[in-house]
Motif scaffolding. Structure first.
Motif, PDB file in Angstrom:
ATOM      1  N   GLY A 253       0.813  -1.215   0.000  1.00 11.51           N
ATOM      2  CA  GLY A 253       0.000   0.000   0.000  1.00 11.51           C
ATOM      3  C   GLY A 253       0.847   1.265   0.000  1.00 11.51           C
ATOM      4  N   GLY A 254       0.248   2.341   0.455  1.00 10.66           N
ATOM      5  CA  GLY A 254       0.890   3.655   0.422  1.00 10.66           C
ATOM      6  C   GLY A 254       1.917   3.828   1.527  1.00 10.66           C
ATOM      7  N   ALA A 255       2.381   5.064   1.671  1.00  2.05           N
ATOM      8  CA  ALA A 255       3.490   5.307   2.609  1.00  2.05           C
ATOM      9  C   ALA A 255       3.458   6.733   3.134  1.00  2.05           C
ATOM     10  CB  ALA A 255       4.815   5.054   1.900  1.00  2.05           C
ATOM     11  N   LYS A 256       4.101   6.905   4.280  1.00  2.00           N
ATOM     12  CA  LYS A 256       4.375   8.232   4.831  1.00  2.00           C
ATOM     13  C   LYS A 256       5.723   8.079   5.512  1.00  2.00           C
ATOM     14  CE  LYS A 256       3.317  12.402   5.660  1.00  2.00           C
ATOM     15  NZ  LYS A 256       2.858  13.311   4.592  1.00  2.00           N
ATOM     16  N   ASN A 257       6.791   8.334   4.774  1.00  2.25           N
ATOM     17  CA  ASN A 257       8.120   8.006   5.287  1.00  2.25           C
ATOM     18  C   ASN A 257       8.719   9.161   6.075  1.00  2.25           C
ATOM     19  OD1 ASN A 257       7.897   5.517   3.901  1.00  2.25           O
ATOM     20  ND2 ASN A 257       8.449   6.576   2.016  1.00  2.25           N
ATOM     21  N   HIS A 258       9.221   8.834   7.272  1.00  2.60           N
ATOM     22  CA  HIS A 258       9.811   9.848   8.154  1.00  2.60           C
ATOM     23  C   HIS A 258      11.322   9.788   8.082  1.00  2.60           C
ATOM     24  CE1 HIS A 258       5.730   9.462   9.655  1.00  2.60           C
ATOM     25  NE2 HIS A 258       5.891  10.635  10.248  1.00  2.60           N
ATOM     26  N   LEU A 259      11.939  10.938   7.937  1.00  2.22           N
ATOM     27  CA  LEU A 259      13.395  11.052   7.965  1.00  2.22           C
ATOM     28  C   LEU A 259      13.753  11.842   9.216  1.00  2.22           C
ATOM     29  CD1 LEU A 259      12.903  10.136   5.061  1.00  2.22           C
ATOM     30  CD2 LEU A 259      14.685  11.673   4.329  1.00  2.22           C
ATOM     31  N   ILE A 260      14.372  11.168  10.167  1.00  2.00           N
ATOM     32  CA  ILE A 260      14.724  11.819  11.434  1.00  2.00           C
ATOM     33  C   ILE A 260      16.122  12.404  11.289  1.00  2.00           C
ATOM     34  CG2 ILE A 260      15.169  11.401  13.898  1.00  2.00           C
ATOM     35  CD1 ILE A 260      13.056   9.141  13.740  1.00  2.00           C
ATOM     36  N   VAL A 261      16.243  13.701  11.529  1.00  2.51           N
ATOM     37  CA  VAL A 261      17.537  14.360  11.351  1.00  2.51           C
ATOM     38  C   VAL A 261      18.022  14.886  12.703  1.00  2.51           C
ATOM     39  CG1 VAL A 261      18.816  16.122  10.087  1.00  2.51           C
ATOM     40  CG2 VAL A 261      16.861  14.997   9.008  1.00  2.51           C
ATOM     41  N   LEU A 262      19.242  14.485  13.070  1.00  2.82           N
ATOM     42  CA  LEU A 262      19.822  14.892  14.359  1.00  2.82           C
ATOM     43  C   LEU A 262      20.825  16.027  14.131  1.00  2.82           C
ATOM     44  CD1 LEU A 262      20.221  11.320  15.848  1.00  2.82           C
ATOM     45  CD2 LEU A 262      18.407  12.965  16.267  1.00  2.82           C
ATOM     46  N   PRO A 263      21.095  16.813  15.168  1.00  2.00           N
ATOM     47  CA  PRO A 263      21.945  18.003  14.981  1.00  2.00           C
ATOM     48  C   PRO A 263      23.351  17.680  14.489  1.00  2.00           C
ATOM     49  CG  PRO A 263      20.855  18.050  17.123  1.00  2.00           C
ATOM     50  CD  PRO A 263      20.560  16.717  16.540  1.00  2.00           C
ATOM     51  N   ASP A 264      23.842  16.446  14.721  1.00  3.73           N
ATOM     52  CA  ASP A 264      25.208  16.124  14.271  1.00  3.73           C
ATOM     53  C   ASP A 264      25.245  15.597  12.837  1.00  3.73           C
ATOM     54  OD1 ASP A 264      24.084  13.627  14.562  1.00  3.73           O
ATOM     55  OD2 ASP A 264      25.804  12.733  15.553  1.00  3.73           O
TER      56      ASP A 264
END
Ligand code: NAD
Length: 489
Positions: A253-264
């Motif tokens: 099925g469909g998607a909602k992809n999360h990209l977690i970005v950290l300060p480093d």
């Protein structure tokens, strides 16, 4: 419009090795690049599907009895044909789907890799044999299922059919492909090239159509297994209907992809990966970056992403979205987010490409201060739009990722192994990236999400697909009466 004025001839069904004329309903195939009509596609009915199923059924005894080492010879030849025709196949994808030539070429190259994997199947499915008691042997073999179906979406007209065709057929099944009615033309060339590679008539068939034909596939008593790729709404319908008819089904099925970005996170690498992920294929990828979860102060990275996004030029290095309706839907999500208080940093609305004024383009869009309750944070937008959600720490970021109904992909951008591991373990998604914006597992690793991004047990490609496309035969053999043993001894 008369046939003579169409850029491509009317898209017909391919049954028992021939393109067959139809009298059914037809639908215009529109190129989203310019809004012009490319072709017409047949919208088949259940009787037409049945003709294809009977052709596949007739081909099955001989094809399934052909040793797999011979069956894969077809795919060695087919791979060479795909390589020979990359340019032409990519041009077709470009015209019917709207993605750039470079993206369309990468798509066809992925089809080649998928075909290459199928050529390795004899090495992967050699069976098991063991002397289970004195003079008694058990052996296990993978046997094909029979007639199987593959239902495809619009966003990869060449690659998604290759998620299923080479593996299912090399494993001895006969197939009915139902392409998306929005992009049916690539399947014509796939049919022709499979035939040229020596695939016997009836082993591969194409039945074009819309909802009616998908429902007929789910209901047909002679179809053993159904694979589906498309939206979650339809994946649920197909999974429920085909399994209630006692078929095997895997429905992506469909998607909602999360990209977690950290300060480093590395500034340049992160910004370029995230921008490419959200804008590639105009965001119409089930692996696209949709929500960036920014942990802590990330102004430099966000500003770099905006710079990168502004360099992307619709009609040049950004393709169109599939339709007028898709453009309107994407722009509606942006407008609603703005109204709800989000801040539009780069605005791709009202995009017009000179010379292609009737094409369906949305420019790259970056939206900051999206909150988890907004529709743009929760729903699949399927356009070149990045929604940035702020989080105070990694736990809050993971909680946001975990709250999604979907679970196709998730990525983390960091230089800390410990933080990366936290996301690798804690994200609720089937495909995880570490400093990778589009974490598609390449062959031989399998492709498939979690949660509402996939229904069914197996993944659709790689080694996992072997289990989906085959059933196990377990045989126990005793030849020597003098061994005076029964199976227990
Ligand atoms: P879609 O669900 O609208 O259509 C997919 C197929 O289902 C088409 O062949 C279509 O003819 C048929 N269909 C449409 N409506 C139907 C209905 N009501 N009943 C029965 N059949 C129906 O999907 P789409 O718009 O073509 O493709 C985009 C979607 O596919 C996005 O949600 C995207 O995330 C998803 N997708 C997922 C993956 C994955 O690997 N998870 C890969 C590619 C695309």
């Amino acid at each position: 419009m008369e046939n003579q004025t169409l850029q491509y001839p009317e898209t017909k069904n391919f049954i028992a090795g021939k393109f067959v004329p139809q009298t059914n309903r037809t639908l215009n195939v529109v190129t989203p690049l310019s809004g012009g009509v490319l072709s017409k596609v047949t919208l088949s009915d259940a009787a037409e599907l049945d003709r294809a199923v009977q052709a596949a059924k007739a081909a099955f005894p001989s094809w399934s009895a052909t040793p797999i080492k011979e069956r894969v010879q077809v795919f060695y030849r087919y791979k060479t044909l795909l390589e020979k025709h990359v340019k032409e196949l990519a041009q077709l994808v470009h015209e019917e789907n709207g993605k750039t030539i470079e993206e369309a070429t990468a798509e066809v190259e992925k089809s080649i890799e998928l075909t290459e994997f199928a050529c390795s199947l004899p090495q992967l499915i050699s069976g098991e044999l063991l002397e289970v008691s004195k003079g008694v042997e058990c052996r296990v073999e993978h046997k094909p299922l029979g007639v199987v179906a593959s239902i495809a979406p619009f966003n990869f007209p060449n690659m998604v059919p290759h998620w299923t065709i080479p593996n299912a057929i090399a494993l001895g099944n006969c197939m009915i492909l139902k392409p998306s009615e929005q992009v049916p033309i690539s399947a014509i060339r796939i049919s022709e090239l499979l035939k040229e590679a020596g695939l016997p008539d009836g082993v591969f068939n194409v039945v074009n159509g819309d909802r009616e034909i998908v429902e007929a596939i789910c209901d047909h008593p002679d179809i053993e297994a159904v694979s589906f790729v498309g939206s979650t709404k339809v994946a649920k319908i197909v999974y429920r209907r085909s399994t209630s008819n006692l078929k095997r089904c895997v429905a992506l099925g469909g998607a909602k992809n999360h990209l977690i970005v950290l300060p480093d996170a590395h500034l340049e690498m992160t910004a370029s990966n995230i921008t490419a992920s959200m804008s590639g294929c105009a965001g119409q990828r089930c692996m696209a970056a949709s929500a960036m979860v920014a942990v802590g102060p990330l102004d430099a990275i966000i500003s770099k992403i905006c710079d990168e996004a502004r360099k992307i030029i619709p009609g040049k290095n950004l393709g169109s979205v599939i339709s007028k309706e898709a453009k309107e839907r994407i722009e509606r999500y942006i407008a609603e987010a703005e109204k709800a208080g989000a801040k539009i940093l780069v605005d791709g609305r009202n995009c017009v490409v000179a010379g292609k004024e009737n094409g369906f383009y949305v420019g790259p869009t970056v939206i900051d201060y999206v909150t988890p309750d907004m529709a743009i944070a929760k729903e699949e937008v399927f356009g070149p739009v990045l929604a940035i959600i702020r989080a105070k720490d990694i736990d809050e970021a993971l909680a946001i990722e975990n709250s999604s109904n979907y679970g196709n992909a998730a990525s983390v951008f960091t230089q800390s192994g410990g933080m990366a591991k936290k996301v690798m373990e804690g994200a609720s998604a089937g495909m995880i990236g570490v400093n990778v914006g589009v974490p598609v597992p390449r062959e031989p690793f399998s492709f498939g999400g979690w949660n509402e991004s996939k229904f069914g047990v197996n993944d659709i490609t790689g080694k996992s697909s072997i289990e989906f496309w085959t059933k196990l035969k377990k045989t126990t053999v005793k030849w020597n009466p003098e061994s005076k043993t029964n199976w227990m001894s």
